[in-house]
Write an enzyme that holds these catalytic residues in place. Structure first.
Site, short mmCIF file in Angstrom:
data_model
loop_
_atom_site.label_atom_id
_atom_site.label_comp_id
_atom_site.label_asym_id
_atom_site.label_seq_id
_atom_site.Cartn_x
_atom_site.Cartn_y
_atom_site.Cartn_z
N HIS A 140 -4.86 -3.32 -1.59
CA HIS A 140 -3.88 -4.33 -2.00
C HIS A 140 -3.15 -3.92 -3.27
O HIS A 140 -3.73 -3.31 -4.17
CB HIS A 140 -4.54 -5.70 -2.18
CG HIS A 140 -5.58 -5.75 -3.26
ND1 HIS A 140 -6.89 -5.42 -3.05
CD2 HIS A 140 -5.46 -6.09 -4.57
CE1 HIS A 140 -7.56 -5.55 -4.18
NE2 HIS A 140 -6.72 -5.95 -5.11
N SER A 170 -6.58 15.25 2.29
CA SER A 170 -7.57 14.49 3.07
C SER A 170 -8.80 14.16 2.24
O SER A 170 -9.22 14.95 1.38
CB SER A 170 -8.00 15.29 4.30
OG SER A 170 -6.90 15.56 5.14
#
Length: 212
Positions: A140, A170
């Site tokens: 968020h 990654s």
């Protein structure tokens, strides 16, 4: 999306982009690529028609077809996006996998590649032409500028800001509240606990600048 899509690029994320459009019942008309050796080949029965700058195919975009830019290289990706803006007056469409989780109040720009099991948290803001690989978690309040790439399985914690053109490899963890600068690069598996400057390359746990 009613119109079929022409995918610019036939390598890298092009194949998974085709899968995304297929899963969303969007027809892919064909691929365009700069590598002439690929012309006439197919990816899952979809033909590679010609060059990414072939006006014979590009003239279909905006009238009969939409476009998606499936090019990993940021400079060439930016070139193709600019070409579509200037020559065809169109924005590339998003390729969003049906198995991605998008918060109801996340905001997303144009031309993004969002693969399976990506999570976009509440209030997150994704710019345009970003690439989010499988399983990336964007928590968020995160803000990604345009042309950002996030590697598979990376975790971008709450309140992080990532600048235009930055690359996160990654399996990276970026702790809450950190800022990563424009065109910065974060090596795979790194843990980023402090701000990364514009153009800086960092790697490790904790991530530290790589001396050139």
């Amino acid at each position: 999306m009613e119109k079929p899509v022409i995918i610019l690029g036939a390598k890298g994320i092009a194949h998974p982009a085709l899968e995304i459009f297929n899963s969303n019942q969007v027809m892919v008309y064909g691929f365009l690529d700069e590598d002439e050796k690929l012309f006439g080949q197919e990816i899952n029965t979809v033909p590679i028609l010609g060059h990414t700058e072939d006006e014979g195919f590009l003239k279909l975009i905006g009238k009969k077809c939409e476009a998606f830019v499936a090019v990993d290289d940021n400079k060439y990706r930016q070139f193709l996006v600019k070409m579509l803006h200037e020559n065809r007056k169109v924005q590339p469409v998003n390729a969003i996998h049906g198995m991605a989780y998008i918060s109801t109040d996340a905001t997303i720009g144009h031309g993004n590649f969002i693969n399976a099991k990506v999570t976009l948290g509440a209030g997150s803001k994704i710019g345009s032409h970003c690439i989010l690989h499988t399983g990336a978690i964007v928590e968020h309040g995160v803000e990604l500028a345009d042309f950002v790439q996030i590697g598979a399985g990376s975790v971008i914690n709450s309140g992080v800001r990532i600048g235009e053109g930055a690359f996160v490899g990654s399996g990276v963890t970026v702790v809450a509240g950190v800022s990563i600068g424009k065109n910065a690069r974060v090596g795979a598996g790194s843990v980023v606990i402090s701000n990364v400057k514009d153009g800086e390359t960092v790697f490790g746990n904790p991530a530290a600048p790589i001396k050139k």
